[in-house]
Structure formats: structure tokens, C-alpha cells
Design an enzyme around this catalytic site. Sequence first.
Site, short mmCIF file in Angstrom:
data_model
loop_
_atom_site.label_atom_id
_atom_site.label_comp_id
_atom_site.label_asym_id
_atom_site.label_seq_id
_atom_site.Cartn_x
_atom_site.Cartn_y
_atom_site.Cartn_z
N LYS A 183 33.84 -18.34 -9.58
CA LYS A 183 33.10 -18.69 -8.36
C LYS A 183 33.57 -20.05 -7.86
O LYS A 183 33.28 -21.08 -8.46
CB LYS A 183 31.58 -18.75 -8.60
CG LYS A 183 30.85 -18.76 -7.25
CD LYS A 183 29.46 -19.32 -7.27
CE LYS A 183 29.37 -20.79 -7.10
NZ LYS A 183 29.84 -21.33 -5.79
N GLU A 257 32.37 -30.00 -17.40
CA GLU A 257 33.19 -31.13 -16.95
C GLU A 257 32.44 -31.73 -15.77
O GLU A 257 32.42 -31.15 -14.69
CB GLU A 257 34.58 -30.65 -16.50
CG GLU A 257 35.39 -29.96 -17.58
CD GLU A 257 35.98 -30.93 -18.58
OE1 GLU A 257 36.08 -32.13 -18.28
OE2 GLU A 257 36.30 -30.50 -19.70
N CYS A 291 36.77 -36.89 -10.08
CA CYS A 291 35.86 -37.23 -11.18
C CYS A 291 36.40 -38.39 -11.99
O CYS A 291 35.65 -39.20 -12.50
CB CYS A 291 35.69 -36.01 -12.07
SG CYS A 291 37.24 -35.39 -12.71
N GLU A 390 27.66 -42.27 -9.08
CA GLU A 390 28.95 -41.73 -8.67
C GLU A 390 28.94 -41.55 -7.15
O GLU A 390 28.09 -40.82 -6.62
CB GLU A 390 29.18 -40.36 -9.34
CG GLU A 390 30.55 -39.81 -9.02
CD GLU A 390 30.79 -38.41 -9.60
OE1 GLU A 390 29.90 -37.57 -9.48
OE2 GLU A 390 31.87 -38.19 -10.16
P1 NAD Z 1 28.41 -29.17 -7.58
O1 NAD Z 1 27.79 -29.37 -8.91
O2 NAD Z 1 27.57 -29.31 -6.38
O3 NAD Z 1 29.06 -27.71 -7.46
C1 NAD Z 1 30.05 -27.27 -8.37
C2 NAD Z 1 30.03 -25.75 -8.38
O4 NAD Z 1 28.81 -25.32 -8.97
C3 NAD Z 1 30.09 -25.10 -7.00
O5 NAD Z 1 30.87 -23.93 -7.08
C4 NAD Z 1 28.64 -24.77 -6.73
O6 NAD Z 1 28.45 -23.73 -5.81
C5 NAD Z 1 28.18 -24.37 -8.12
N1 NAD Z 1 26.75 -24.44 -8.36
C6 NAD Z 1 25.85 -25.29 -7.80
N2 NAD Z 1 24.61 -25.04 -8.29
C7 NAD Z 1 24.73 -24.02 -9.19
C8 NAD Z 1 23.81 -23.32 -10.03
N3 NAD Z 1 22.53 -23.62 -10.06
N4 NAD Z 1 24.28 -22.33 -10.80
C9 NAD Z 1 25.61 -22.03 -10.81
N5 NAD Z 1 26.52 -22.65 -10.02
C10 NAD Z 1 26.09 -23.65 -9.23
O7 NAD Z 1 29.67 -30.15 -7.56
P2 NAD Z 1 30.63 -30.43 -6.35
O8 NAD Z 1 29.89 -31.26 -5.38
O9 NAD Z 1 31.25 -29.15 -5.91
O10 NAD Z 1 31.78 -31.29 -7.06
C11 NAD Z 1 31.71 -32.66 -7.20
C12 NAD Z 1 31.28 -33.03 -8.60
O11 NAD Z 1 32.17 -32.43 -9.54
C13 NAD Z 1 31.36 -34.51 -8.87
O12 NAD Z 1 30.23 -34.94 -9.57
C14 NAD Z 1 32.59 -34.64 -9.75
O13 NAD Z 1 32.59 -35.78 -10.60
C15 NAD Z 1 32.55 -33.39 -10.52
N6 NAD Z 1 33.88 -33.08 -11.07
C16 NAD Z 1 34.09 -33.23 -12.41
C17 NAD Z 1 35.36 -33.00 -12.95
C18 NAD Z 1 35.64 -33.18 -14.43
O14 NAD Z 1 36.67 -32.70 -14.90
N7 NAD Z 1 34.77 -33.83 -15.19
C19 NAD Z 1 36.40 -32.60 -12.10
C20 NAD Z 1 36.14 -32.46 -10.75
C21 NAD Z 1 34.87 -32.70 -10.23
#
Ligand code: NAD
Length: 498
Positions: A183, A257, A291, A390
Amino acid sequence: MTFHLPIAPPSVAHGFVGGKRSLGGGIEMPVFYPATGQQVSSLVEDDAASVDAAVKMARQAFDTGPWSRLSVAKRVDVLRRCQQTILDHADELARLECVATGLLLRELRQRHMARAAHNFGFFAEYISQSSGQRFDQTEGYMTTVTRDPVGVAALIAPWNAPVALASMKIASALAFGNTCVLKPSEQTPLALMRLVELLQDVLPEGVLNLVNGRGTVTGSALVEHPDVDLISFTGGTETGRSIMSAAGRNLVPCTMELGGKSANIITATADFERALDGALLGIFSNNGQQCLAGSRILVERSIHAEFCERFVERAAKLKVGDPTADETELGPLASLPHMNRVLDFANITKNEGGKLLTGGSRREDMGEGYFISPTAVCATSNSDTVAQEEIFGPFATILPFDSTQEAVAMANDTKFGLVAYVWSDHLPTVMEMTEGLRAGVLWVNTPMMRELRAPFGGYGDSGVGREGGASCEAFYTEEKTVTIPKTAPVLRKLGGLD
Ligand code: NAD
């Protein structure tokens, strides 16, 4: 100002189940080009029934094979063909990624798509060299430990580097014989949709499926599905908490992650110019949305004033603009709400007594695109909001420190612990810092060098589990211990006595 679309995207983004278009069933949502703010495509959300069909397809493909039972040599061959498919379509994939994310086309081509292809090549190589274990410690018995695939993997990706991050999950899940339901973020479905479509020609039916939609609808239906056997998630910390609760209820393993607020420590013993270059790359690459950004720049007090002056001078000169132009250094933020959220931190800085050094405002000259000026602030202390939260944008928070011990204490004084950077040419300082820093990945005198064999992941609120060669092998497989007597052993006779 008008920026041309890098490519004409499909009018509708949809999922794939067993190689065919998914049922959908949910609402239609807009997909925007961040450089212009224009809607350029739409997404059809997969509702719970559509997610159920995707998971059932992956289940059937796993249970009946051939993927989960394929010989390593054949799986290696398929992974290599996936790698070649990405290389053959790198330009198209990069352009589609650029449309939905606003990331720089040059970087997408040279780094993200190259990395996506390499992820498949890396795991092809990895599995061709891994073997099981055999123990002969107990007289007359042989015990072997082999690794079976776990089953159906739910792979959930964020919007900030969709193909680069999701391809690591897909390649590692497939390499160890699992089947997948991916997804993507609802904001950035385009390149991943095309990638999954292309890989249908290489993979057996039902092995790689895709569902689209919001996290609260499609994502939660996926992670709560009883037929999902493991969950690999990259995204925000709060989302991670909610997904881990679902994983706990279904008792399935997961890796998380998550977010970061990583320290970039610049000492007076550093090569100043290299450290400055590294600090700029650490916060402004990937449009500031990564991230592993070095978003908290801690600078030794004796060089703090000079560093701030030079950093601001360079940041203000960054070429902001068209993500498809080769000379652009900073593109737009990914969405309007995200841009507004990042800009809010400039006000928060001022309200908390911090100093705005540069930026902090929208680039009105760029029309409706989500562009902001590269931003740097001086916080009053490490407990300020801009030193703790962040921000996930081209927004650097700079703080001074007086000693190695203080730098380490400040770096560790956060709920996160994803990465940390150290800049020093003095070995004892480097050793003291690397021993004291509490983060999953440390980079010394270099920004962001990823070694795929090594684990990647964070301490604390930055995550649970690791990605990387052996870490992925452990996560995507179940260990199986088999004990066989070498000759027929004499057994104790229960119930055989008169
Ligand atoms: P997000 O948590 O809003 O969404 C990530 C994914 O999760 C999306 O596909 C979203 O639709 C899905 N999602 C949201 N709620 C959900 C639920 N309840 N159940 C299942 N899926 C759900 O994050 P974002 O805004 O897309 O990305 C930014 C964040 O990602 C930042 O905090 C960043 O630090 C983090 N990030 C971490 C890494 C790492 O390797 N540690 C890498 C890239 C990004």
C-alpha cells in the site's frame, strides 16, 4: 510561473490484484503535482472488500506456489529480471515519481531508481549466498535449521521516497519467498502503480499485489486482516503505534521505520568546509523530506557564529524551482497541508524566542506550487519545539555546544534515535561520540552512506526492528529446526511393560 509536467500521468491510479485491476470500491481522491498545485490524476480507493480480495490472492499464491517453493536459483533469476525491468523503465518511473512527489527528476533518475533496481540485485546476490545450519552435537543425531518464508507480507510505504523505500520492502519480502500486498501513500500512487504493473510480467500471478487509499481505510483494513502474516511499515511514529497495536492483536511480526530528529554534530576539529557541505546535504536533499535528515545541527561554540553565517549564505543561494530542471537544488514540498505545517514552525521559533536566520516563508514567485525558501533557525535550547519535533522539510535548527559530553547529551535528548552525524578529524572525539550516541545509524565525516548489508533502523520512537541483509532475512523468514537420528535410536518404552 508555469512548470511543465514531467510526463502525462494516467488519469486514474488503481490497485492490482493477481495482475488485474483491483475492485476499488472506495472514494476517488485527487493526486496533485506539487510544483504547480494542479490536480493531475486521481486515485480510486480500495475499500475493505477490495483489500480482502488482494490479501486472499496473495494467500492463495503463497499457499499453492510456485513462488514460495521456487528453488533459490530460479528466484535469483526472477529478482534479476525485476532489477533489469526497473533499469529499462527508470526514466518513466522517475518522471511518474516526480509528478506525485515533486522530488528532483535528476535525483530520482540517478539515485532513487538506481537504488530501487539495486535493491533487487542486492537480495538476488544475498539469497544466492545464504545457507542453512547443521548441528551434530548430540551423539547419533543431526539437527538442521532452515528458513521458510513467513507468508503474506503487508508492505506500507510513505510519500517521501515511494519507489526507493517500497522497493526495499518488495525485494526483501520476495527474495525470501513471501507474497505481498503493497500500500503506497495515497498522495503518491503513480510510480509504484507502474512498477507493480511492470513486475506482473516477471512475477507469477498473485505474488505482488497493490492496494491504494487512505491509511484509515485501506491501510487499516490491510494491517488488521487476519490472513496477513507480517507487516513492514515506513512512516510517521504515531501511525507506527497504531499499526503495531493491530500487529499485536493478530500476533504478527512487524518492523517499524519511523520518524527522526537526528543530530548533526559539527566539532571545531572537523574539516569545516566538508562539514558545511555535509550539513547542507543532510537537511536540504530530497527537498528536506527525509527521515534521516540531519535536522538538528549542533555546532561547537568556537565555530558556531562562522558556521551560521556560512550555512545561511549557502542556503539562501540554493536554486529553488522546477523539479525537472537539472540545475534545481530544492523542489516543492509534497503537499499544501505539509507546506503549511512546515511554515508554522517558523512562527513557533519566534514565539519561543528563537531566531529565524533565513527563509521561513512561501516562495510566492513560484505560483501555486508548494515551494518554501530554505530555512534555518537558531533555537534557544534543545528543549525548544523546533529542536524536538520532526519538521520534515528544508528547515534546519542550529544549536551551540561546549564539550563533547554536552554534544552527546544534547544529541541523545530526544524521543527519536534514527541516525546521527559526527564531523571531527580527532579520533578520540569520534570514538567518544560514537560510543555515547544512541541512534541506529551513525555517519562519521560523511552524510547518508547506506550499506545494504548493514542494519538500518532506529532507537526509541524512530522504530522497531531493522532493514538490511541479515535483518531482512530474520524478519521475512521463519526458522525451522529439524532433528533426525542418524541410526534408529533405542527409545524408552512407555506402556510396554507387563
Ligand atoms: P504516515 O505515517 O502518515 O503514512 C505512511 C503510510 O502509512 C501511508 O501509506 C499511509 O496511508 C499509511 N497509514 C496511515 N495510517 C495508517 C493506519 N492506521 N493503518 C495502516 N496504514 C496507515 O507517514 P508519511 O507522512 O507518509 O511519511 C512521513 C513519515 O515517514 C515521517 O515521519 C518520516 O520520518 C517517516 N519515514 C521514516 C523512514 C525510516 O526509514 N525510518 C523513511 C521515510 C519516512
